[in-house]
Enzyme design. Structure first.
Site, PDB file in Angstrom:
ATOM      1  N   ASP A 102       9.078  39.812 -23.020  1.00 38.66           N
ATOM      2  CA  ASP A 102      10.010  40.952 -23.077  1.00 38.66           C
ATOM      3  C   ASP A 102      10.206  41.395 -24.518  1.00 38.66           C
ATOM      4  O   ASP A 102      10.059  40.597 -25.429  1.00 38.66           O
ATOM      5  CB  ASP A 102      11.432  40.545 -22.650  1.00 38.66           C
ATOM      6  CG  ASP A 102      11.506  39.920 -21.307  1.00 38.66           C
ATOM      7  OD1 ASP A 102      10.592  40.126 -20.527  1.00 38.66           O
ATOM      8  OD2 ASP A 102      12.517  39.223 -21.074  1.00 38.66           O
TER       9      ASP A 102
HETATM   10  N1  URA Z   1      10.839  35.049 -18.942  1.00 36.11           N
HETATM   11  C1  URA Z   1      11.623  36.076 -19.365  1.00 36.11           C
HETATM   12  O1  URA Z   1      12.683  36.301 -18.824  1.00 36.11           O
HETATM   13  N2  URA Z   1      11.181  36.832 -20.378  1.00 36.11           N
HETATM   14  C2  URA Z   1      10.027  36.614 -21.034  1.00 36.11           C
HETATM   15  O2  URA Z   1       9.684  37.328 -21.968  1.00 36.11           O
HETATM   16  C3  URA Z   1       9.230  35.542 -20.589  1.00 36.11           C
HETATM   17  C4  URA Z   1       9.660  34.782 -19.537  1.00 36.11           C
END
Ligand code: URA
Length: 233
Positions: A102
């Site tokens: 993310d």
């Molecule tokens: N889980 C999440 O919530 N975000 C990420 O970037 C990776 C795994």
């Protein structure tokens, strides 16, 4: 492959621009001898303007992704590809991330231009372990580790329960989570499912690879031994 095509595919310019590099004597071998577009030599021996050629196709890179960058080729705001030399965006075959993080997550992200390798890394069959460190808004309730390990936790909007995952408690609001799959926003959604909220998230490991001191925002090429290590973890 002939050097002209190889260098153009590495993003140094159009065919015509790369021809000009040769004509201007800017492409040489390690001993300083002029090279020509028709030459077929080991790319590791090629020097442009005194600098080694970018890695040949088939590369695997790790990036220490900072918070605030999006894993996308086209999006608004800062992109993970902004952290590589601009010509990497013009490479053929294209460089892609193996999985995503993310925008608000930092940590280890892999990139390759090798489609088969990409597939091996993200394939559910490989089930590479991914280790995340999370800081939580609220203290743990106490039942999270058992629930995450149960293999029965169903996230909102999903039709299959999550695979068992291991929670390592560092403190009341700091945990390490070991996952063996990669669903959308998985860590954040797992903690939302236990009425908590992730305030900071960092990926520390994929398979047998860690960032091993690589500073935030920087990347490096991985060698064949490290590629093996990735699948050994
Ligand atoms: N889980 C999440 O919530 N975000 C990420 O970037 C990776 C795994």
């Amino acid at each position: 492959m002939k050097l002209l095509k190889l260098i153009a595919n590495l993003g140094y310019g159009s065919r015509r621009e790369v021809l000009a590099l040769f004509a201007d004597g800017r492409v040489r071998d390690a001993e300083g001898a002029l090279l020509y577009g028709d030459d077929e030599i080991d790319p590791a021996q090629v020097v442009i303007d005194g600098a080694p050629l970018d890695p040949a196709p088939g590369m695997l890179l790790m990036l220490h992704k900072p918070v605030g960058y999006t894993c996308s080729h086209r999006d608004q705001g800062r992109l993970v590809y902004d952290l590589f030399p601009p010509r990497f965006r013009a490479r053929k075959p294209v460089l892609s991330s193996a999985g995503r993080l993310d925008r608000d997550t930092s940590g280890l992200l892999l990139f390759t231009d090798d489609g088969q390798l990409l597939h091996r890394i993200v394939s559910p069959k490989a089930a590479l372990t991914k280790v995340y460190r999370a800081r939580l808004a609220d203290s743990l309730r106490g039942d999270e580790a058992a629930l995450f390990a149960s293999g029965s936790l169903m996230l909102d909007g999903e039709t299959r329960p999550l695979l068992p995952a291991q929670l390592v408690v560092m403190s009341e609001r700091e945990v390490e989570l070991h996952l063996h799959e990669g669903r959308y926003h998985q860590v954040r959604r797992m903690f939302a499912a236990v009425s908590n909220h992730v305030t900071e998230l960092h990926r520390a490991r994929i398979g047998g690879l860690t960032l091993d001191g690589l500073p935030e925002g920087e990347w490096r090429l991985l060698d064949a031994e490290e590629q093996r290590q990735l699948f050994d973890g």
